[in-house]
Enzyme design. Structure first.
Site, PDB file in Angstrom:
ATOM      1  N   GLY A   1       0.849  -1.185   0.000  1.00  0.00           N
ATOM      2  CA  GLY A   1       0.000   0.000   0.000  1.00  0.00           C
ATOM      3  C   GLY A   1       0.885   1.236   0.000  1.00  0.00           C
ATOM      4  O   GLY A   1       2.105   1.139  -0.146  1.00  0.00           O
TER       5      GLY A   1
ATOM      6  N   SER B   1       0.350   3.787   5.606  1.00  0.00           N
ATOM      7  CA  SER B   1      -0.791   2.868   5.643  1.00  0.00           C
ATOM      8  C   SER B   1      -0.611   1.761   6.676  1.00  0.00           C
ATOM      9  O   SER B   1      -1.514   0.959   6.876  1.00  0.00           O
ATOM     10  CB  SER B   1      -1.025   2.250   4.256  1.00  0.00           C
TER      11      SER B   1
ATOM     12  N   LYS C   1       2.158  -0.541   6.777  1.00  0.00           N
ATOM     13  CA  LYS C   1       2.824  -1.751   6.262  1.00  0.00           C
ATOM     14  C   LYS C   1       3.875  -2.270   7.239  1.00  0.00           C
ATOM     15  O   LYS C   1       3.863  -3.443   7.598  1.00  0.00           O
ATOM     16  CB  LYS C   1       3.477  -1.471   4.903  1.00  0.00           C
ATOM     17  N   SER C   2       4.788  -1.405   7.649  1.00  0.00           N
ATOM     18  CA  SER C   2       5.837  -1.835   8.583  1.00  0.00           C
ATOM     19  C   SER C   2       5.236  -2.214   9.929  1.00  0.00           C
ATOM     20  O   SER C   2       5.681  -3.176  10.567  1.00  0.00           O
ATOM     21  CB  SER C   2       6.889  -0.739   8.760  1.00  0.00           C
TER      22      SER C   2
ATOM     23  N   GLU D   1      10.408  -2.968   3.198  1.00  0.00           N
ATOM     24  CA  GLU D   1      10.771  -2.076   2.090  1.00  0.00           C
ATOM     25  C   GLU D   1      11.284  -2.869   0.880  1.00  0.00           C
ATOM     26  O   GLU D   1      12.290  -2.531   0.257  1.00  0.00           O
ATOM     27  CB  GLU D   1      11.805  -1.036   2.535  1.00  0.00           C
ATOM     28  N   ALA D   2      10.573  -3.933   0.537  1.00  0.00           N
ATOM     29  CA  ALA D   2      10.996  -4.839  -0.538  1.00  0.00           C
ATOM     30  C   ALA D   2      11.107  -4.154  -1.895  1.00  0.00           C
ATOM     31  O   ALA D   2      11.850  -4.614  -2.765  1.00  0.00           O
ATOM     32  CB  ALA D   2      10.046  -6.031  -0.624  1.00  0.00           C
TER      33      ALA D   2
END
Length: 192
Positions: free
Chosen positions: A15, A19, A21-22, A89-90
């Site tokens: 996203g 949002s 993610k981490s 952080e791919a």
């Protein structure tokens, strides 16, 4: 999201910025630890916004991580008894990240990847679309648009308070000083 032991799979949390993610990656890693599973966490060296050696959410949650230069480094550093591999952080990793996550999952390990699905232009970011394509589970999260308050699915880059131009560099590591969440309608990318 839990399958039989020794059956690997790939999970993606994706996203826009802000949002969670981490934050979700950290939550899943903590649950893995509660289940007494062996987990290793990796992040790209380029992500040094809040810490060099932790995955840190924008709300301050953190989890220890190994910073790496290249996706291949993940394979070199995984211990044999590791059951879960988490990668934050791919989107910042090289093309090899797709082969790496597939190899790890094929070896029977659970892989959790978090990253931006779109760059500041609203276009697919790095190799995240490829990882999403091969993942068994995809969790797309939204932020809140900083302009209108609707669900935000995009990341707006700001330079001196104004939207960045389309031809600006894709990678610019930053936080609140250069990015904010926006919905489709409020997201602006000037061509000139």
């Amino acid at each position: 999201m839990y399958g039989p032991k020794n059956h690997g799979w790939i999970e993606v949390i994706t996203g826009p910025m802000y949002s969670g993610k981490s934050e979700e990656l950290i939550r899943r890693v903590r649950r893995v630890k509660i289940a007494k599973q062996k987990v290793q966490v990796f992040k790209p060296e380029i992500d040094n916004r809040y810490s060099n050696e932790d995955v840190v959410s924008h709300c301050g949650d953190k989890e220890g991580a190994v910073p790496i230069k290249s996706s291949e480094d993940i394979l070199k550093l995984i211990k044999e008894d590791t059951e879960v591999v988490a990668i934050d952080e791919a989107q910042f990793f090289d093309k090899g990240i797709l082969e790496v996550v597939n190899k790890i999952a094929n070896e029977g390990k659970r892989v959790i990847c978090a990253g931006l699905d779109q760059d500041f232009k609203g276009e697919p970011f790095g190799y995240m679309p490829d990882i999403i394509a091969v993942a068994e589970f995809v969790h797309k999260v939204q932020a809140v648009c900083m302009i209108c308050g609707n669900p935000a699915t995009r990341t707006q880059r700001l330079i001196n308070g104004k939207p960045a131009k389309y031809d600006d560099p894709v990678v610019l590591v930053g936080a609140k000083e250069s990015y904010e969440a926006r919905c489709r309608k409020c997201h602006i990318v000037p061509k000139e």
